[in-house]
Design a protein around this motif. Structure first.
Motif, PDB file in Angstrom:
ATOM      1  N   ASP A 166      29.626  10.757  57.423  1.00 52.32           N
ATOM      2  CA  ASP A 166      30.319  12.041  57.577  1.00 52.32           C
ATOM      3  C   ASP A 166      31.365  11.927  58.692  1.00 52.32           C
ATOM      4  O   ASP A 166      32.504  12.357  58.536  1.00 52.32           O
ATOM      5  N   TRP A 170      35.512  12.351  58.193  1.00 52.79           N
ATOM      6  CA  TRP A 170      36.363  13.324  58.888  1.00 52.79           C
ATOM      7  C   TRP A 170      37.308  12.645  59.875  1.00 52.79           C
ATOM      8  O   TRP A 170      38.381  13.168  60.168  1.00 52.79           O
ATOM      9  N   SER A 216      29.202  15.110  67.318  1.00 54.62           N
ATOM     10  CA  SER A 216      30.023  16.316  67.492  1.00 54.62           C
ATOM     11  C   SER A 216      30.854  16.220  68.766  1.00 54.62           C
ATOM     12  O   SER A 216      32.043  16.549  68.770  1.00 54.62           O
ATOM     13  N   VAL A 220      34.828  16.604  69.711  1.00 54.83           N
ATOM     14  CA  VAL A 220      35.362  17.544  70.707  1.00 54.83           C
ATOM     15  C   VAL A 220      36.325  16.790  71.625  1.00 54.83           C
ATOM     16  O   VAL A 220      37.400  17.294  71.973  1.00 54.83           O
ATOM     17  N   SER A 223      39.565  16.332  69.853  1.00 52.52           N
ATOM     18  CA  SER A 223      40.364  17.568  69.821  1.00 52.52           C
ATOM     19  C   SER A 223      40.973  17.831  71.187  1.00 52.52           C
ATOM     20  O   SER A 223      42.105  18.310  71.274  1.00 52.52           O
ATOM     21  N   ILE A 228      43.862  20.337  71.685  1.00 49.50           N
ATOM     22  CA  ILE A 228      43.263  21.545  71.091  1.00 49.50           C
ATOM     23  C   ILE A 228      42.040  21.920  71.920  1.00 49.50           C
ATOM     24  O   ILE A 228      41.276  21.042  72.325  1.00 49.50           O
TER      25      ILE A 228
ATOM     26  N   PRO B 108      32.772  18.829  59.188  1.00 53.57           N
ATOM     27  CA  PRO B 108      32.895  17.811  60.238  1.00 53.57           C
ATOM     28  C   PRO B 108      31.732  17.941  61.223  1.00 53.57           C
ATOM     29  O   PRO B 108      31.051  18.972  61.243  1.00 53.57           O
ATOM     30  N   ILE B 110      29.844  19.245  63.853  1.00 57.41           N
ATOM     31  CA  ILE B 110      29.952  20.355  64.811  1.00 57.41           C
ATOM     32  C   ILE B 110      28.571  20.862  65.205  1.00 57.41           C
ATOM     33  O   ILE B 110      28.461  21.908  65.834  1.00 57.41           O
ATOM     34  N   LEU B 113      27.170  22.333  68.955  1.00 55.38           N
ATOM     35  CA  LEU B 113      28.290  22.694  69.837  1.00 55.38           C
ATOM     36  C   LEU B 113      28.329  24.206  70.079  1.00 55.38           C
ATOM     37  O   LEU B 113      27.792  24.983  69.293  1.00 55.38           O
ATOM     38  N   ASP B 117      33.757  25.009  71.312  1.00 52.62           N
ATOM     39  CA  ASP B 117      33.957  23.597  70.986  1.00 52.62           C
ATOM     40  C   ASP B 117      34.051  23.391  69.472  1.00 52.62           C
ATOM     41  O   ASP B 117      34.889  22.622  68.993  1.00 52.62           O
ATOM     42  N   SER B 120      37.340  24.312  68.283  1.00 50.75           N
ATOM     43  CA  SER B 120      38.354  23.275  68.565  1.00 50.75           C
ATOM     44  C   SER B 120      38.311  22.178  67.505  1.00 50.75           C
ATOM     45  O   SER B 120      39.350  21.732  67.021  1.00 50.75           O
ATOM     46  N   VAL B 121      37.089  21.740  67.177  1.00 57.31           N
ATOM     47  CA  VAL B 121      36.960  20.665  66.181  1.00 57.31           C
ATOM     48  C   VAL B 121      37.474  21.135  64.826  1.00 57.31           C
ATOM     49  O   VAL B 121      38.205  20.412  64.144  1.00 57.31           O
ATOM     50  N   THR B 123      39.666  23.452  64.270  1.00 55.38           N
ATOM     51  CA  THR B 123      41.130  23.583  64.357  1.00 55.38           C
ATOM     52  C   THR B 123      41.795  22.227  64.131  1.00 55.38           C
ATOM     53  O   THR B 123      42.854  22.133  63.515  1.00 55.38           O
ATOM     54  N   LEU B 124      41.115  21.162  64.633  1.00 52.84           N
ATOM     55  CA  LEU B 124      41.616  19.794  64.448  1.00 52.84           C
ATOM     56  C   LEU B 124      41.836  19.485  62.968  1.00 52.84           C
ATOM     57  O   LEU B 124      42.705  18.716  62.600  1.00 52.84           O
ATOM     58  N   PHE B 125      41.003  20.095  62.116  1.00 50.38           N
ATOM     59  CA  PHE B 125      41.104  19.841  60.678  1.00 50.38           C
ATOM     60  C   PHE B 125      41.803  20.982  59.942  1.00 50.38           C
ATOM     61  O   PHE B 125      41.739  21.072  58.711  1.00 50.38           O
ATOM     62  N   TYR B 127      41.180  24.267  60.122  1.00 56.14           N
ATOM     63  CA  TYR B 127      40.377  25.442  59.755  1.00 56.14           C
ATOM     64  C   TYR B 127      40.378  26.452  60.886  1.00 56.14           C
ATOM     65  O   TYR B 127      40.541  26.087  62.043  1.00 56.14           O
TER      66      TYR B 127
END
Lengths: 230, 177
Positions: A166, A170, A216, A220, A223, A228, B108, B110, B113, B117, B120-121, B123-125, B127
């Protein structure tokens, strides 16, 4: 004998040696049988040790059993049952790993993905092979813990594989290329090998949650690097 | 002394003007083929709504030209590509436990978190993440605004403490993709 014949003969001899050594290395192992023997040996040894220990150095016909009586009895009397369960865990984990392969096509069969899948297959064998794990046990209780940890480890391998695939899936979206950056690839590689041994469902859940959180947090960080969030 | 006092008053007035601005309100106007989110002062919004109500058949180009002519930059317009406001539904495409979503490759990583956070992840993709309680408290117009901002599926995260479920909401357009 002519010189050419001599050379041919020596080449033939060398080939025979290589061939016989190749067969010797390719010997098939029956790990289930090995596990059965290893368990029987370790239980017998530990039984003696435990008897010595609990009876202050004097061997008695009946060991003095402490609160872990059921575990002791199980190990002594139900070895075939334990090995059968252990083998079933291996078979389940292997079939679930093959489903992971199907779910994460084409990543799982190309390049690094194939290496990851092969790693988890080797990890299955490593977890399944009990003999090396029994080397350090000192009591029957520890013997039981090794069995439990091995089974839990087998159960967790397909989940670990899914987390790894996974993250890669991604990561490719995130970096938008066929190749991942080397630094990121090495982080993924170390996470792939990370596993806190667990011996029951609760500990497995805890270990998987920790591993999932580590993946995860890696995203982070990415990002953050891309400006971000934080 | 008088001069200093005068300067002080002038600066205070300037500061007051700089920090005080009319709060933007949002409303949605339904046109022939679009839903348009308007961000403007309350009075302007009322005027636009009244005017747009009498011109139902107007196209988005005519509408934005007219608004530009009347109010200039005082109005933010965001049009939403849907056939009509009545058809703009927030379809729940998938509701998935976070672990399940990750293990199946749909989400992804997450898990575990905080909302910030995870946001943020996501948003990286590309969404947009919204908390369930926020999403439920939004009016229809505010939901339209969220979808306009997201330009794609909206991930609604729910759970006590650390969230544990992700609901992916889409509009009809997104769902058909």
């Amino acid at each position: 004998m002519k010189r050419a014949d001599k050379i041919n003969l020596s080449v033939l001899v060398v080939l025979c040696v290589i061939l016989s050594s190749a067969f010797a290395f390719a010997e098939t192992r029956n790990i289930t049988e090995e596990n059965k023997k290893a368990l029987a040996n370790v239980v017998e040894t530990m039984q003696q040790t435990e008897m010595m220990r609990v009876s202050r150095g004097r061997l008695k016909s009946n060991p003095v059993i402490y609160p872990f009586h059921t575990i002791y009895q199980n190990l002594i009397q139900n070895q075939n049952y334990l090995i059968k369960n252990h083998t079933e865990s291996y078979a389940n984990a292997l079939s679930r790993l093959l489903i992971v392969r199907e779910d994460f096509l084409p990543d799982a069969v190309s390049g690094k993905g194939k290496i990851i899948l092969d790693y988890y297959k080797r990890e299955l064998i490593r977890q399944y092979d009990l003999a090396p794990q029994f080397e350090t046990v000192k009591t029957l209780l520890e013997t039981n813990d090794v069995l439990e940890r091995s089974r839990a480890g087998l159960d967790a391998i397909p989940i670990r594989a899914r987390l790894a695939f996974d993250a890669r899936r991604w990561a490719f979206v995130c970096f938008g290329s066929e190749e991942l950056p080397e630094q990121f690839e090495s982080r993924l590689d170390s996470l792939m090998r990370e596993w806190k041994p667990a011996k029951d469902v609760f500990e497995v859940e805890e270990s998987i949650s920790e591993l999932s959180l580590a993946y995860s947090e890696l995203f982070v960080e990415i990002s953050g690097e891309k400006g971000i969030g934080k | 002394m008088k001069k200093t006092f005068l300067y002080l008053i002038i600066f205070s007035i300037l500061f007051f003007c700089a920090t005080t601005h009319a709060e933007l309100m949002h409303a949605t106007v339904e046109l022939k083929d679009r839903a348009v989110v308007i961000g403007a002062e309350e009075q302007i919004i009322e005027e636009i709504k009244e005017w747009a109500g009498s011109k139902k058949g107007i196209s988005i180009e005519q509408f934005s030209d007219e608004i530009q002519k009347r109010y200039g930059d005082r109005v933010d317009l965001e049009s939403f590509s849907t056939a009509g406001f009545a058809q703009l539904t927030f379809d729940l495409k998938v509701s998935v436990h976070i672990r399940e979503g990750i293990l199946s490759g749909k989400l992804p990583p997450i898990e575990g978190l905080s909302f910030q956070d995870a946001s943020s992840v996501l948003t990286l993709f590309g969404y947009k993440a919204v908390k369930l309680e926020d999403f439920n408290s939004y009016s229809v117009q505010e939901k339209v605004k969220v979808f306009v901002d997201a330009r794609g599926p909206v991930m609604v995260l729910s759970g006590t403490g650390a969230f544990d479920t992700v609901m992916v909401y889409t509009t009809v357009d997104e769902k058909d993709r």
